[in-house]
Write a protein that holds these residues in place. Structure first.
Motif, PDB file in Angstrom:
ATOM      1  N   SER A  12       0.838  -1.197   0.000  1.00  0.00           N
ATOM      2  CA  SER A  12       0.000   0.000   0.000  1.00  0.00           C
ATOM      3  C   SER A  12       0.871   1.246   0.000  1.00  0.00           C
ATOM      4  CB  SER A  12      -0.960  -0.029   1.191  1.00  0.00           C
ATOM      5  OG  SER A  12      -0.290  -0.367   2.371  1.00  0.00           O
ATOM      6  N   CYS A  13       0.235   2.378  -0.216  1.00  0.00           N
ATOM      7  CA  CYS A  13       0.911   3.672  -0.259  1.00  0.00           C
ATOM      8  C   CYS A  13       1.748   3.893   0.989  1.00  0.00           C
ATOM      9  CB  CYS A  13      -0.119   4.802  -0.319  1.00  0.00           C
ATOM     10  SG  CYS A  13      -0.650   5.193  -1.950  1.00  0.00           S
ATOM     11  N   PRO A  14       2.907   4.477   0.908  1.00  0.00           N
ATOM     12  CA  PRO A  14       3.625   4.939  -0.292  1.00  0.00           C
ATOM     13  C   PRO A  14       4.685   3.941  -0.771  1.00  0.00           C
ATOM     14  CG  PRO A  14       4.684   5.827   1.650  1.00  0.00           C
ATOM     15  CD  PRO A  14       3.617   4.875   2.139  1.00  0.00           C
ATOM     16  N   GLN A  15       4.558   2.658  -0.375  1.00  0.00           N
ATOM     17  CA  GLN A  15       5.627   1.699  -0.673  1.00  0.00           C
ATOM     18  C   GLN A  15       5.965   1.590  -2.169  1.00  0.00           C
ATOM     19  OE1 GLN A  15       7.455   0.344   1.642  1.00  0.00           O
ATOM     20  NE2 GLN A  15       6.246   1.153   3.323  1.00  0.00           N
ATOM     21  N   VAL A  17       5.866   3.714  -4.579  1.00  0.00           N
ATOM     22  CA  VAL A  17       6.658   4.867  -5.014  1.00  0.00           C
ATOM     23  C   VAL A  17       8.036   4.842  -4.349  1.00  0.00           C
ATOM     24  CG1 VAL A  17       6.828   7.377  -4.933  1.00  0.00           C
ATOM     25  CG2 VAL A  17       4.653   6.307  -5.531  1.00  0.00           C
ATOM     26  N   ASP A  37      -0.422  -3.589  -8.381  1.00  0.00           N
ATOM     27  CA  ASP A  37      -1.713  -4.260  -8.540  1.00  0.00           C
ATOM     28  C   ASP A  37      -2.917  -3.348  -8.374  1.00  0.00           C
ATOM     29  OD1 ASP A  37      -1.437  -3.896  -5.875  1.00  0.00           O
ATOM     30  OD2 ASP A  37      -2.048  -5.910  -5.285  1.00  0.00           O
ATOM     31  N   THR A  38      -2.681  -2.045  -8.231  1.00  0.00           N
ATOM     32  CA  THR A  38      -3.842  -1.147  -8.198  1.00  0.00           C
ATOM     33  C   THR A  38      -3.614   0.023  -9.156  1.00  0.00           C
ATOM     34  OG1 THR A  38      -2.989   0.294  -6.445  1.00  0.00           O
ATOM     35  CG2 THR A  38      -4.273  -1.625  -5.743  1.00  0.00           C
ATOM     36  N   ASP A  39      -4.721   0.647  -9.571  1.00  0.00           N
ATOM     37  CA  ASP A  39      -4.619   1.796 -10.469  1.00  0.00           C
ATOM     38  C   ASP A  39      -3.974   2.982  -9.774  1.00  0.00           C
ATOM     39  OD1 ASP A  39      -7.012   0.059 -11.448  1.00  0.00           O
ATOM     40  OD2 ASP A  39      -6.422   1.287 -13.166  1.00  0.00           O
ATOM     41  N   THR A  40      -4.222   3.087  -8.449  1.00  0.00           N
ATOM     42  CA  THR A  40      -3.607   4.167  -7.691  1.00  0.00           C
ATOM     43  C   THR A  40      -2.092   4.057  -7.771  1.00  0.00           C
ATOM     44  OG1 THR A  40      -5.471   4.075  -6.180  1.00  0.00           O
ATOM     45  CG2 THR A  40      -3.533   5.270  -5.428  1.00  0.00           C
ATOM     46  N   GLU A  43      -0.760   5.027 -11.189  1.00  0.00           N
ATOM     47  CA  GLU A  43      -0.678   6.479 -11.388  1.00  0.00           C
ATOM     48  C   GLU A  43       0.457   7.089 -10.579  1.00  0.00           C
ATOM     49  OE1 GLU A  43      -4.551   7.861 -10.278  1.00  0.00           O
ATOM     50  OE2 GLU A  43      -5.515   6.732 -11.893  1.00  0.00           O
ATOM     51  N   ASN A  44       0.573   6.655  -9.310  1.00  0.00           N
ATOM     52  CA  ASN A  44       1.591   7.244  -8.430  1.00  0.00           C
ATOM     53  C   ASN A  44       2.999   6.947  -8.920  1.00  0.00           C
ATOM     54  OD1 ASN A  44      -0.433   8.226  -6.814  1.00  0.00           O
ATOM     55  ND2 ASN A  44      -0.232   6.650  -5.247  1.00  0.00           N
ATOM     56  N   ARG A  47       3.734   8.940 -12.073  1.00  0.00           N
ATOM     57  CA  ARG A  47       3.945  10.352 -11.751  1.00  0.00           C
ATOM     58  C   ARG A  47       5.329  10.556 -11.134  1.00  0.00           C
ATOM     59  NH1 ARG A  47      -0.245  11.084  -8.341  1.00  0.00           N
ATOM     60  NH2 ARG A  47      -1.766  11.351  -9.988  1.00  0.00           N
ATOM     61  N   ALA A  48       5.710   9.639 -10.217  1.00  0.00           N
ATOM     62  CA  ALA A  48       7.001   9.766  -9.540  1.00  0.00           C
ATOM     63  C   ALA A  48       8.152   9.596 -10.529  1.00  0.00           C
ATOM     64  CB  ALA A  48       7.103   8.723  -8.422  1.00  0.00           C
ATOM     65  N   SER A  51       8.581  12.630 -12.628  1.00  0.00           N
ATOM     66  CA  SER A  51       9.160  13.744 -11.883  1.00  0.00           C
ATOM     67  C   SER A  51      10.676  13.590 -11.723  1.00  0.00           C
ATOM     68  CB  SER A  51       8.497  13.866 -10.504  1.00  0.00           C
ATOM     69  OG  SER A  51       9.000  12.875  -9.638  1.00  0.00           O
ATOM     70  N   TYR A  66      -0.608  -4.450 -13.175  1.00  0.00           N
ATOM     71  CA  TYR A  66       0.048  -3.803 -14.309  1.00  0.00           C
ATOM     72  C   TYR A  66       1.557  -3.979 -14.243  1.00  0.00           C
ATOM     73  CZ  TYR A  66      -4.423  -1.346 -14.405  1.00  0.00           C
ATOM     74  OH  TYR A  66      -5.749  -1.053 -14.434  1.00  0.00           O
TER      75      TYR A  66
END
Lengths: 73, 365
Positions: A12-15, A17, A37-40, A43-44, A47-48, A51, A66
Motif C-alpha cells: 500500500s501507499c507509499p511503498q 513509489v 496491482d492497483t490503479d492508484t 498512477e503514483n 507520476r514519480a 518527476s 500492471y
C-alpha cells in the motif's frame, strides 16, 4: 540485458513509489519494470518516475495488475 | 470518455477540483444542518455512528451519519464504473485495527479528523492551527519510520465478497436508518440511538447528506484525495500533487464560509472545539502518526474500503471501536477541554504507535 525490476504488488501507499525511487537512485539510468496491482499505484509510480526525469514507456496488463516500463537514457 | 475522465482526475486540476468540491459542499452541509465547522468530519461522524449503535452512550453524539455511508458506497460505485474494484486483504489487519482505534482517540482529543482540522481553519477557528501542526508533526514521524523500512507487508488478492463486506455493512446501516428514522424529541427509535441535544442532533436532511457523501465518495475514489498523503508526499518526495487538493479545499471552504457568513475568526467559543493548544497539538500528533503508519487519512480509508481493500475496512472498524473507548473511558475532549483520561490515552497511543513503527521494519521479500 535483463531490465531491473520492482515488485510492488500488494503493497500500500507509499511503498510502491518508495521502492521505485530507491531503484531509480540505484541504477541511475536504463530500464526498470515495476509490477503493481492497483490503479492508484500505477498512477503514483508513473507520476514519480516522470518527476525524476524518467519516461513511462508502456503500461501493460499483467495478471490482475500492471507492468509499468520506465526508462532513462 | 472513461479514459478522459480517468486522465483528468489523475491530473493536478483533477485533484484541485475535488478539493474545491469538498470546499464548497462541506460548508453547505453545515448551512443545511451539520454542526459548526463540521460539514464533514470523518472521525466525528464515525464516532456519531458508534453512538447511534450504542457502542458508547454519550447522549450528545448519537447519529447514523449518511455522509460516511455515502463515502463508502460512492467509492464502490466509482470503482465498478472504472473497473478498479480490487478485492484484497491480509496486510497486517490487526495492526490496522489498533492504528484505527488510536487514530480515533487522538482525533477526539483534538475534536476532529484532518478534514475537519482544515474546515475549522477555513471557518476561522485558530485552535485548528495547533491541530494541523500536530498532524504534520505526526506524519513527519511516520515518514521517518517509512524511510527506515517500516511497512505492513503485502495484501493478497481475495474473494470479491471480502471487498463487499464494508459496503454491505454501510448499506445495512442505511437500511436501519430508514427502518428506524429519527423521532422528534426521542432519544431512541427502534434499535438506533439518537441525540436530542448537542452536535448529534444537528444534521443536514438524510438524502442531501447521503447525496453529497456519494458524490464525494465517487470523486475522491477517482482522484485518490488524501489529507495525510498530502503532507506525507510533500515531506517524503517533495511532491505537491495531493497537497494541492488540500490547499484547494481550505481556500474554497474559506471563500464559501465568507459567502455563507460562517467565518468567525478567533480562539474562544468556537463550535465543538476547546482551547487547550498543547493537547490539540499532541492529540493530532497521535492521529497523524497513526494515519501515516496505516497509509491513509480516515477519509481515504473509507474510499479504499469501498474499492475492495479489506485492510482499510479493518482500519475503519478500528476507528468506530476506538470511538467507543474514547467516550466510555472519558478520553474524548469536550468544549471544556480534554477528558479526564484523554492525556493518558494519548501517551499510551503514542507508545503503541512507536512500538509498531520500530518493530515492523522487516524488508518485504
Amino acid at each position: 540485458m535483463m531490465s531491473d525490476m520492482v515488485d510492488a504488488r500488494g503493497l500500500s501507499c507509499p511503498q510502491p513509489v518508495m521502492l521505485t525511487m530507491e531503484k531509480i537512485k540505484k541504477v541511475k539510468k536504463g530500464e526498470i519494470a515495476i509490477l503493481v496491482d492497483t490503479d492508484t499505484s500505477k498512477e503514483n509510480v508513473s507520476r514519480a518516475a516522470t518527476s525524476q526525469g524518467w519516461k513511462v514507456k508502456g503500461v501493460n496488463q499483467d495478471g490482475t495488475g500492471y507492468r509499468i516500463m520506465i526508462a532513462k537514457k | 470518455m472513461r479514459r478522459m475522465i480517468r486522465k483528468f482526475f489523475a491530473s493536478r486540476w483533477g485533484i484541485i477540483s475535488v478539493g474545491a468540491f469538498i470546499g464548497v459542499f462541506a460548508p453547505l452541509l453545515q448551512k443545511w444542518g451539520n454542526p459548526g465547522n463540521m460539514g464533514i468530519c470523518v472521525a466525528c461522524f464515525e464516532r456519531d455512528i458508534a453512538g447511534a449503535l450504542g457502542f458508547h452512550r454519550a447522549a450528545v453524539v448519537q447519529y447514523m451519519r449518511p455522509e460516511i455511508i455515502g463515502f463508502v458506497l460512492g467509492a464502490l460505485i466509482a470503482a465498478y464504473l472504472f473497473k478498479e474494484f480490487r478485492p484484497r486483504a491480509g496486510s497486517a489487519p490487526i495492526v490496522r485495527f489498533v492504528l484505527g482505534a488510536f487514530a480515533m482517540i487522538g482525533a477526539l482529543v483534538f475534536l476532529g479528523c484532518p478534514w475537519r482540522a482544515m474546515l475549522r481553519l477555513a471557518g476561522g477557528d485558530w485552535n485548528a492551527i495547533f491541530g494541523i501542526l500536530g498532524l504534520v508533526g505526526g506524519i513527519w514521524i511516520g515518514t521517518l519510520f517509512l524511510r527506515g523500512g517500516y511497512n505492513l507487508g503485502r495484501a493478497e488478492k481475495t474473494h470479491t465478497s471480502v471487498g463487499w463486506l464494508l459496503p454491505l455493512i454501510m448499506l445495512g446501516f442505511l437500511v436501519l436508518m430508514l427502518l428506524y428514522p429519527q423521532v422528534e424529541g426521542q432519544d431512541k427509535s427502534g434499535i438506533l440511538f439518537y441525540s436530542i441535544k448537542g452536535p448529534g442532533v444537528m444534521h443536514a436532511p438524510l438524502f442531501i447528506a447521503l447525496g453529497v457523501g456519494l458524490a464525494v465518495g465517487i470523486l475522491a475514489q477517482r482522484s485518490r484525495f488524501c489529507t495525510m498523503g498530502a503532507f506525507r508526499d510533500l515531506i517524503l518526495f517533495r511532491q505537491t500533487h495531493l497537497f494541492s487538493g488540500v490547499v484547494a479545499l481550505v481556500v474554497v471552504a474559506f471563500i464559501t464560509n465568507l459567502i455563507l457568513k460562517q467565518f468567525h475568526p478567533g480562539f474562544a467559543n468556537q463550535p465543538v472545539a476547546h482551547t487547550m493548544s498543547l493537547w490539540n497539538f499532541v492529540g493530532m500528533v497521535l492521529a497523524g502518526l497513526a494515519f501515516a503508519l496505516a497509509g491513509g487519512c480516515p477519509g481515504r480509508q473509507l474510499f479504499l474500503a469501498g474499492e475492495g481493500d479489506g485492510d482499510a475496512a479493518v482500519f475503519v472498524l478500528g476507528m468506530i471501536v476506538g470511538a467507543g473507548f474514547a467516550h466510555n473511558f472519558a478520553l474524548a475532549s469536550s468544549p471544556n477541554g480534554v477528558g479526564p483520561h484523554g492525556i493518558a490515552a494519548v501517551i499510551i497511543g503514542l507508545v503503541v504507535c512507536l512500538f509498531i513503527g520500530f518493530t515492523m521494519r522487516k524488508k518485504v521479500a
